[in-house]
Motif scaffolding. Structure first.
Motif, PDB file in Angstrom:
ATOM      1  N   TYR A  89       0.673  -1.284   0.014  1.00  0.00           N
ATOM      2  CA  TYR A  89       0.141   0.045   0.044  1.00  0.00           C
ATOM      3  C   TYR A  89       0.697   1.066   0.066  1.00  0.00           C
ATOM      4  O   TYR A  89       0.683   2.253  -0.863  1.00  0.00           O
ATOM      5  CB  TYR A  89      -0.930  -0.101   1.389  1.00  0.00           C
ATOM      6  CG  TYR A  89      -1.860   1.311   1.561  1.00  0.00           C
ATOM      7  CD1 TYR A  89      -2.407   1.986   0.397  1.00  0.00           C
ATOM      8  CD2 TYR A  89      -1.847   1.748   2.688  1.00  0.00           C
ATOM      9  CE1 TYR A  89      -2.945   2.943   0.676  1.00  0.00           C
ATOM     10  CE2 TYR A  89      -2.492   2.875   3.203  1.00  0.00           C
ATOM     11  CZ  TYR A  89      -3.203   3.524   1.902  1.00  0.00           C
ATOM     12  OH  TYR A  89      -3.849   4.707   2.338  1.00  0.00           O
ATOM     13  N   VAL A  90       1.743   1.331   0.906  1.00  0.00           N
ATOM     14  CA  VAL A  90       2.634   2.613   0.976  1.00  0.00           C
ATOM     15  C   VAL A  90       3.729   2.545  -0.303  1.00  0.00           C
ATOM     16  O   VAL A  90       3.783   3.568  -1.043  1.00  0.00           O
ATOM     17  CB  VAL A  90       3.520   2.315   2.335  1.00  0.00           C
ATOM     18  CG1 VAL A  90       4.667   3.543   2.401  1.00  0.00           C
ATOM     19  CG2 VAL A  90       2.625   2.537   3.716  1.00  0.00           C
ATOM     20  N   GLY A  91       4.203   1.482  -0.771  1.00  0.00           N
ATOM     21  CA  GLY A  91       5.102   1.266  -1.826  1.00  0.00           C
ATOM     22  C   GLY A  91       4.214   1.915  -2.906  1.00  0.00           C
ATOM     23  O   GLY A  91       4.884   2.625  -4.002  1.00  0.00           O
ATOM     24  N   PHE A  92       3.174   1.331  -3.366  1.00  0.00           N
ATOM     25  CA  PHE A  92       2.246   1.646  -4.830  1.00  0.00           C
ATOM     26  C   PHE A  92       1.888   3.220  -4.491  1.00  0.00           C
ATOM     27  O   PHE A  92       1.900   3.781  -5.568  1.00  0.00           O
ATOM     28  CB  PHE A  92       1.300   0.871  -4.718  1.00  0.00           C
ATOM     29  CG  PHE A  92       1.847  -0.485  -5.645  1.00  0.00           C
ATOM     30  CD1 PHE A  92       2.096  -0.501  -6.899  1.00  0.00           C
ATOM     31  CD2 PHE A  92       1.874  -1.929  -4.712  1.00  0.00           C
ATOM     32  CE1 PHE A  92       2.519  -1.642  -7.562  1.00  0.00           C
ATOM     33  CE2 PHE A  92       2.206  -2.657  -5.587  1.00  0.00           C
ATOM     34  CZ  PHE A  92       2.660  -2.726  -6.965  1.00  0.00           C
ATOM     35  N   SER A  93       1.545   3.518  -3.544  1.00  0.00           N
ATOM     36  CA  SER A  93       1.289   5.229  -3.218  1.00  0.00           C
ATOM     37  C   SER A  93       2.215   5.930  -3.511  1.00  0.00           C
ATOM     38  O   SER A  93       2.076   6.885  -4.346  1.00  0.00           O
ATOM     39  CB  SER A  93       0.834   5.112  -1.603  1.00  0.00           C
ATOM     40  OG  SER A  93      -0.183   4.592  -1.271  1.00  0.00           O
ATOM     41  N   ALA A 107      -2.856  10.111  -3.908  1.00  0.00           N
ATOM     42  CA  ALA A 107      -1.955   9.010  -4.109  1.00  0.00           C
ATOM     43  C   ALA A 107      -2.499   7.911  -3.459  1.00  0.00           C
ATOM     44  O   ALA A 107      -2.580   6.639  -3.977  1.00  0.00           O
ATOM     45  CB  ALA A 107      -0.439   9.284  -4.354  1.00  0.00           C
ATOM     46  N   PHE A 108      -2.530   8.034  -2.110  1.00  0.00           N
ATOM     47  CA  PHE A 108      -2.669   7.272  -1.095  1.00  0.00           C
ATOM     48  C   PHE A 108      -4.250   6.676  -1.139  1.00  0.00           C
ATOM     49  O   PHE A 108      -4.669   5.477  -0.964  1.00  0.00           O
ATOM     50  CB  PHE A 108      -2.605   7.743   0.542  1.00  0.00           C
ATOM     51  CG  PHE A 108      -1.119   7.453   0.823  1.00  0.00           C
ATOM     52  CD1 PHE A 108      -0.825   6.231   1.335  1.00  0.00           C
ATOM     53  CD2 PHE A 108      -0.406   8.386   0.455  1.00  0.00           C
ATOM     54  CE1 PHE A 108       0.585   5.989   1.834  1.00  0.00           C
ATOM     55  CE2 PHE A 108       1.286   8.044   1.045  1.00  0.00           C
ATOM     56  CZ  PHE A 108       1.435   6.944   1.566  1.00  0.00           C
ATOM     57  N   ASN A 109      -5.018   7.734  -1.590  1.00  0.00           N
ATOM     58  CA  ASN A 109      -6.637   7.195  -1.852  1.00  0.00           C
ATOM     59  C   ASN A 109      -6.783   6.460  -3.115  1.00  0.00           C
ATOM     60  O   ASN A 109      -7.634   5.502  -3.004  1.00  0.00           O
ATOM     61  CB  ASN A 109      -7.425   8.372  -2.178  1.00  0.00           C
ATOM     62  CG  ASN A 109      -7.514   9.519  -0.753  1.00  0.00           C
ATOM     63  OD1 ASN A 109      -7.280   9.038   0.200  1.00  0.00           O
ATOM     64  ND2 ASN A 109      -7.762  10.759  -1.146  1.00  0.00           N
ATOM     65  N   THR A 110      -5.970   6.465  -4.082  1.00  0.00           N
ATOM     66  CA  THR A 110      -5.748   5.733  -5.144  1.00  0.00           C
ATOM     67  C   THR A 110      -5.285   4.425  -4.897  1.00  0.00           C
ATOM     68  O   THR A 110      -5.741   3.117  -5.312  1.00  0.00           O
ATOM     69  CB  THR A 110      -5.227   6.307  -6.570  1.00  0.00           C
ATOM     70  OG1 THR A 110      -5.880   7.619  -6.850  1.00  0.00           O
ATOM     71  CG2 THR A 110      -5.212   5.445  -7.525  1.00  0.00           C
ATOM     72  N   ALA A 111      -4.202   4.340  -4.188  1.00  0.00           N
ATOM     73  CA  ALA A 111      -3.290   3.082  -3.999  1.00  0.00           C
ATOM     74  C   ALA A 111      -4.256   2.236  -3.082  1.00  0.00           C
ATOM     75  O   ALA A 111      -4.206   1.004  -3.171  1.00  0.00           O
ATOM     76  CB  ALA A 111      -2.220   3.281  -3.555  1.00  0.00           C
ATOM     77  N   GLY A 112      -4.920   2.617  -2.204  1.00  0.00           N
ATOM     78  CA  GLY A 112      -5.694   2.065  -1.100  1.00  0.00           C
ATOM     79  C   GLY A 112      -6.665   0.921  -1.714  1.00  0.00           C
ATOM     80  O   GLY A 112      -6.579  -0.066  -1.332  1.00  0.00           O
ATOM     81  N   PRO A 113      -7.515   1.460  -2.348  1.00  0.00           N
ATOM     82  CA  PRO A 113      -8.750   0.602  -3.001  1.00  0.00           C
ATOM     83  C   PRO A 113      -8.012  -0.437  -4.096  1.00  0.00           C
ATOM     84  O   PRO A 113      -8.169  -1.414  -4.221  1.00  0.00           O
ATOM     85  CB  PRO A 113      -9.485   1.636  -3.598  1.00  0.00           C
ATOM     86  CG  PRO A 113      -9.318   2.868  -3.180  1.00  0.00           C
ATOM     87  CD  PRO A 113      -7.984   2.790  -2.583  1.00  0.00           C
ATOM     88  N   ALA A 114      -6.759   0.263  -4.663  1.00  0.00           N
ATOM     89  CA  ALA A 114      -6.124  -0.810  -5.730  1.00  0.00           C
ATOM     90  C   ALA A 114      -5.396  -2.017  -4.808  1.00  0.00           C
ATOM     91  O   ALA A 114      -5.613  -3.033  -5.614  1.00  0.00           O
ATOM     92  CB  ALA A 114      -4.955   0.044  -6.456  1.00  0.00           C
TER      93      ALA A 114
END
Length: 385
Positions: A89-93, A107-114
């Motif tokens: 989660y942190v890495g992809f954010s 970016a974190f909002n997008t990666a979280g659901p991803a």
């Protein structure tokens, strides 16, 4: 506040390293068939172990403490999974940050659901990274689910031999008790010491199997036996003590080669598992350090064996140095593993995090004598406890 592009690129590089670290940890833990440790799994093990020991530190009742510690392995697996997903989660954010005009929060909002489900990513680069995040999350969950049957298969294979040993070595298992009960043979009057070569061969293979599986899948180490007075650690220690005692007291009758091979395999098992747990174990034990068992305790064990007329060939004074020479090889790593896992305090199994009196083997009451008069009974019978 809009961060410079250079800062976002550095953050993306860090994010990529976090993703690679998480992927390496997942692959090494659940796919590669050899010990491949990572800082993530080591820290998860230490943190969960520390929490459980804090919780059980003041609990005096051994059975209650064992019930609580029985959940430790499951907690490690869950926290390990959470750690992997959090790392992704942190890495992809951070990887998404350079492509998000609205900043790191978006970016974190997008990666979280991803990572954890469908994502609202827009744009080719964002979509690609979000899809990768979703794939990594799904693969991690799938591998963890597929990982569990392997763990429980190894656990069941380990516990089968431990359960079979309980009838021979008592509960908790103890080396002298194993020799006494094997010779006594349930009061049949027919010694079954001739079965010990097969037993030592089985436990030689068992120790090799445990050394391989428990270092490859480290959470297995913390899977506790179904019964609170049973443990794979004290079981192996009892078998090794029985082999050392037999070789020291009755070298002519002892199965020399199977006993020596079992001792070597058992020592190797304790050493490798201890090292996988982060315990410092020397390659060559200090022979001059001696052992924790006193000579009086050694004599008490011999007295237990004499109760059933165990064939002892040597004077205890002559056998004592040989027994010390055998036990010094495996005592330190065995005690360290037993302490770290806080297993049942069997006799001759070392200290525990909480000072507890060792528990002697629980012995069943004496059986009814045979009525046909054809079965010869030993002159002495085991005491009941």
């Amino acid at each position: 506040m809009v961060m410079p592009l250079a800062v976002r690129i550095i953050a993306a590089v860090i994010g990529g390293l976090l993703v690679l670290t998480g992927a390496r940890s997942v692959i090494g833990t659940v796919i590669v068939p050899r010990p491949v440790g990572s800082w993530l799994t080591r820290w998860v093990d230490r943190i969960v172990d520390g929490i459980y020991h804090m919780v059980t530190k003041r609990i005096a009742d051994g059975r209650r403490r064992d019930r609580i510690l029985a959940g430790q392995a499951a907690a490690i697996l869950l926290v390990q999974l959470l750690g992997w997903l959090l790392l992704f989660y942190v890495g992809f954010s951070l990887l998404l940050w350079p492509f998000e005009p609205d900043g790191v929060a978006e970016a974190f909002n997008t990666a979280g659901p991803a990572v954890f489900g469908p994502n609202p990513a827009l744009g080719a680069a964002q979509k690609t990274i979000a899809d990768l995040a979703a794939a990594f999350g799904l693969i991690t969950l799938t591998l963890q689910i597929a990982y569990l049957p392997t763990l429980y298969s190894e656990f069941n294979r380990r516990e089968t031999e431990v359960t079979l040993l309980n009838a021979r070595g008592g509960v908790p298992s103890w080396g002298p008790e194993l020799l006494a009960r094997t010779h006594y043979a349930l009061g049949s009057g027919m010694s079954t010491l001739d079965t010990l070569p097969d037993l030592y061969e089985e436990w030689e293979r068992w120790a090799a199997d445990v050394a391989e599986s428990h270092t490859t899948y480290l959470p297995l180490v913390r899977f506790r036996s179904p019964k609170p007075l049973s443990s794979w650690v004290t079981g192996l220690l009892a078998v090794l003590d029985s082999a050392a005692l037999f070789l020291a007291l009755s070298p002519e009758a002892a199965p020399v080669v199977p006993a020596r091979l079992c001792l070597r395999s058992g020592f190797t098992c304790f050493r490798e598992v201890g090292r996988a747990m982060g315990i410092e174990v020397p390659d060559n034990p200090d022979l001059s350090a001696g052992i924790s068992i006193s000579y009086d305790e050694f004599l008490d064990a011999i007295e237990r064996m004499r109760e059933v007329d165990f064939p002892i060939e040597r004077d205890p004074k002559d056998a004592w140095p040989d027994f010390v020479g055998w036990r010094v090889n495996y005592e330190q790593p065995a005690y360290a593993v037993a302490y770290a896992l806080d297993v049942v305090p069997a006799l001759w199994s070392g200290p525990r995090p909480r000072a507890i009196q060792p528990i002697p083997p629980i012995r069943p009451p004496e059986g009814k004598p045979p009525e046909d008069g054809h079965t010869k009974r030993p002159a002495h019978r085991p005491r009941s406890r």
